[in-house]
Design a protein around this motif. Sequence first.
Motif, PDB file in Angstrom:
ATOM      1  N   VAL A  38      29.004  36.561  36.958  1.00 40.75           N
ATOM      2  CA  VAL A  38      29.970  35.785  36.177  1.00 40.75           C
ATOM      3  C   VAL A  38      31.379  36.316  36.435  1.00 40.75           C
ATOM      4  N   THR A  39      32.349  35.494  36.075  1.00 41.76           N
ATOM      5  CA  THR A  39      33.741  35.949  36.119  1.00 41.76           C
ATOM      6  C   THR A  39      34.234  36.153  34.699  1.00 41.76           C
ATOM      7  N   VAL A  40      35.240  37.037  34.571  1.00 42.87           N
ATOM      8  CA  VAL A  40      35.788  37.359  33.253  1.00 42.87           C
ATOM      9  C   VAL A  40      37.292  37.572  33.361  1.00 42.87           C
ATOM     10  N   ALA A  41      38.012  37.104  32.363  1.00 47.17           N
ATOM     11  CA  ALA A  41      39.464  37.284  32.311  1.00 47.17           C
ATOM     12  C   ALA A  41      39.882  37.518  30.862  1.00 47.17           C
ATOM     13  N   SER A  42      41.134  37.831  30.676  1.00 47.02           N
ATOM     14  CA  SER A  42      41.614  38.147  29.329  1.00 47.02           C
ATOM     15  C   SER A  42      41.797  36.913  28.463  1.00 47.02           C
ATOM     16  N   HIS A  43      41.826  35.718  29.067  1.00 46.05           N
ATOM     17  CA  HIS A  43      42.060  34.496  28.296  1.00 46.05           C
ATOM     18  C   HIS A  43      41.277  33.331  28.887  1.00 46.05           C
ATOM     19  N   ASP A  44      41.049  32.328  28.033  1.00 39.30           N
ATOM     20  CA  ASP A  44      40.485  31.069  28.505  1.00 39.30           C
ATOM     21  C   ASP A  44      41.550  30.353  29.318  1.00 39.30           C
ATOM     22  N   GLY A  45      41.136  29.421  30.113  1.00 39.29           N
ATOM     23  CA  GLY A  45      42.092  28.649  30.895  1.00 39.29           C
ATOM     24  C   GLY A  45      42.313  29.259  32.255  1.00 39.29           C
ATOM     25  N   PRO A  46      43.074  28.558  33.080  1.00 41.56           N
ATOM     26  CA  PRO A  46      43.241  28.975  34.473  1.00 41.56           C
ATOM     27  C   PRO A  46      43.917  30.332  34.629  1.00 41.56           C
ATOM     28  N   VAL A  47      43.439  31.063  35.624  1.00 43.11           N
ATOM     29  CA  VAL A  47      44.070  32.298  36.071  1.00 43.11           C
ATOM     30  C   VAL A  47      44.683  31.973  37.435  1.00 43.11           C
ATOM     31  N   THR A  48      45.958  32.272  37.607  1.00 42.02           N
ATOM     32  CA  THR A  48      46.623  32.012  38.884  1.00 42.02           C
ATOM     33  C   THR A  48      46.632  33.288  39.707  1.00 42.02           C
ATOM     34  N   CYS A  49      46.010  33.213  40.866  1.00 43.06           N
ATOM     35  CA  CYS A  49      45.870  34.387  41.730  1.00 43.06           C
ATOM     36  C   CYS A  49      47.109  34.568  42.611  1.00 43.06           C
ATOM     37  N   ALA A  50      47.085  35.627  43.417  1.00 44.87           N
ATOM     38  CA  ALA A  50      48.248  36.070  44.175  1.00 44.87           C
ATOM     39  C   ALA A  50      48.806  35.012  45.129  1.00 44.87           C
ATOM     40  N   LYS A  51      47.944  34.225  45.738  1.00 42.15           N
ATOM     41  CA  LYS A  51      48.395  33.212  46.689  1.00 42.15           C
ATOM     42  C   LYS A  51      48.451  31.820  46.076  1.00 42.15           C
ATOM     43  N   GLY A  52      48.280  31.741  44.758  1.00 40.49           N
ATOM     44  CA  GLY A  52      48.417  30.466  44.056  1.00 40.49           C
ATOM     45  C   GLY A  52      47.133  29.768  43.664  1.00 40.49           C
ATOM     46  N   LEU A  53      45.968  30.271  44.104  1.00 40.81           N
ATOM     47  CA  LEU A  53      44.704  29.659  43.718  1.00 40.81           C
ATOM     48  C   LEU A  53      44.514  29.797  42.206  1.00 40.81           C
ATOM     49  N   ARG A  54      44.137  28.694  41.558  1.00 36.11           N
ATOM     50  CA  ARG A  54      43.881  28.712  40.116  1.00 36.11           C
ATOM     51  C   ARG A  54      42.378  28.676  39.881  1.00 36.11           C
ATOM     52  N   VAL A  55      41.905  29.558  39.023  1.00 39.30           N
ATOM     53  CA  VAL A  55      40.466  29.730  38.798  1.00 39.30           C
ATOM     54  C   VAL A  55      40.191  29.724  37.300  1.00 39.30           C
ATOM     55  N   LEU A  56      39.080  29.107  36.920  1.00 37.27           N
ATOM     56  CA  LEU A  56      38.645  29.132  35.521  1.00 37.27           C
ATOM     57  C   LEU A  56      37.573  30.198  35.348  1.00 37.27           C
ATOM     58  N   PRO A  57      37.827  31.232  34.554  1.00 37.09           N
ATOM     59  CA  PRO A  57      36.811  32.268  34.336  1.00 37.09           C
ATOM     60  C   PRO A  57      35.657  31.749  33.476  1.00 37.09           C
TER      61      PRO A  57
END
Length: 194
Positions: A38-57
């Motif tokens: 699984v993926t995990v992040a500090s918040h719901d909603g998209p995470v924008t990565c270094a090169k601009g890819l947006r990912v939903l955890p």
Amino acid sequence: MRIAVALFEDAEELDWAGPWEVLAAWARQFPEDDVEVVTVASHDGPVTCAKGLRVLPDHTWETLGAVDVLVYPGGVGTRRELADPVVLDRLRTLHAEETLLASVCTGSLVFAAAGLLDGRPATTWWGLVERLGELGDGVDVRPDARFVDDGDVVTAAGVSAGIDMALHLVARLHSVERAREVRRYIQYDPEPPV
């Protein structure tokens, strides 16, 4: 076995997506091994990565629950992460709970800032090996290693080294044969053209 791949703003895409591919291929191709990724992040909603890819955890840290392994990527976002006491405390807690911690690229800088690499061998992206030594107490920096397995903490060098490290994790957590099967499935046969 439950494996979480951490996401945060400005995480380097291949640092997490490379290991994700290896570990998710393992989980999906060999369901009898009972692996969840699984993926995990500090918040719901998209995470924008270094090169601009947006990912939903898949999860936030609050909804994640227990994990056996955490893969922590690098990228310019680690500069913010290594100064965040909440992040550092979270990593210390996971380590104390005997979660296997694995970093890719400058994710090891965050581990060092949390004190998890004190007196231990570790590696990171070639451009910040000196910084790795400055962040911890007695870190034995291995600048030429693709990855360093020191028991409960594994660190990998930059970007593509995370794929090697993830295959190593499959071998360590299951078997060399399974790691070979996963490598073949994803057709990982690096032969750089330049």
